[in-house]
Design a protein around this motif. Structure first.
Motif, PDB file in Angstrom:
ATOM      1  N   ARG A  16      27.491 -31.268   5.582  1.00 39.99           N
ATOM      2  CA  ARG A  16      28.658 -30.378   5.730  1.00 39.99           C
ATOM      3  C   ARG A  16      28.410 -29.019   5.096  1.00 39.99           C
ATOM      4  N   GLU A  17      27.289 -28.860   4.405  1.00 41.05           N
ATOM      5  CA  GLU A  17      27.034 -27.633   3.648  1.00 41.05           C
ATOM      6  C   GLU A  17      26.053 -26.719   4.382  1.00 41.05           C
ATOM      7  N   SER A  18      26.282 -25.408   4.291  1.00 42.16           N
ATOM      8  CA  SER A  18      25.511 -24.484   5.115  1.00 42.16           C
ATOM      9  C   SER A  18      24.008 -24.403   4.861  1.00 42.16           C
ATOM     10  N   TRP A  66      21.716 -26.694   4.544  1.00 44.92           N
ATOM     11  CA  TRP A  66      21.089 -27.684   5.443  1.00 44.92           C
ATOM     12  C   TRP A  66      21.424 -27.361   6.899  1.00 44.92           C
ATOM     13  N   LYS A  67      22.697 -27.092   7.176  1.00 51.70           N
ATOM     14  CA  LYS A  67      23.124 -26.822   8.556  1.00 51.70           C
ATOM     15  C   LYS A  67      22.406 -25.594   9.118  1.00 51.70           C
ATOM     16  N   ASP A  68      22.288 -24.533   8.337  1.00 58.63           N
ATOM     17  CA  ASP A  68      21.631 -23.314   8.811  1.00 58.63           C
ATOM     18  C   ASP A  68      20.151 -23.550   9.083  1.00 58.63           C
ATOM     19  N   LYS A  84      19.587 -25.209  12.516  1.00 53.81           N
ATOM     20  CA  LYS A  84      20.096 -24.526  13.723  1.00 53.81           C
ATOM     21  C   LYS A  84      19.147 -24.740  14.897  1.00 53.81           C
ATOM     22  N   SER A  87      19.389 -19.226   0.363  1.00 56.44           N
ATOM     23  CA  SER A  87      20.562 -19.842   1.013  1.00 56.44           C
ATOM     24  C   SER A  87      21.267 -20.816   0.083  1.00 56.44           C
ATOM     25  N   TYR A 139      25.105 -20.155  -1.301  1.00 54.04           N
ATOM     26  CA  TYR A 139      26.135 -21.139  -0.972  1.00 54.04           C
ATOM     27  C   TYR A 139      26.755 -21.757  -2.219  1.00 54.04           C
TER      28      TYR A 139
END
Length: 144
Positions: free
Chosen positions: A111-113, A115-117, A120, A136, A140
């Protein structure tokens, strides 16, 4: 750059917290690195963190525990390499995150950016090894 390795930190985590799943150890290492970047303004260990399908992973640590579900001790690494500030950071992370399961921690990272970024363009469950940057992570977690 820090002289401490993720192996030193893994050894300290297991000494402080006792045995745990491999997934939980990986996620605790990730959060130790993240909060070290915020609180101490420096990386805790030198290894890079990759954004794997199951969350952040340190490949060198994965190679050492591959095939094991539960981990009770760590062969390599030296707790003596950690200074007082580093141990305090790890202890604070353990105070907060160690009560959680490895699965819960994995879901949190998803849910945290950072890892998500880094993931992509990849489908859920798709293999990937993009690096999660210190920048990053610092950006964050300093905003939390």
């Amino acid at each position: 750059m820090t002289k401490v390795s993720a192996h030193d930190v893994a050894k300290y985590i297991l000494k402080q917290a006792g045995g745990m799943t491999a997934m939980k150890l990986q996620k605790l290492l990730y959060y130790c690195q993240a909060w070290s970047l915020v609180w101490d303004e420096a990386p805790l260990f030198k290894e890079e963190i990759e954004a794997w399908a199951n969350g952040p992973i340190i490949s060198e640590i994965y190679q050492a525990h591959k095939g094991k579900f539960n981990i009770t001790s760590w062969k390599t690494g030296s707790i003596e390499k950690l200074n007082k500030t580093q141990k305090e950071t790890i202890d604070k992370v353990l105070d907060f995150y160690n009560k959680k399961t490895g699965q819960w921690l994995s879901e949190l990272t998803h849910r945290e950016s950072p890892w998500k970024d880094a993931r992509k363009g990849l489908l859920p469950g798709e293999r990937g090894s993009a690096k999660i940057s210190h920048a990053s992570m610092a950006e964050y977690y300093s905003g939390l």
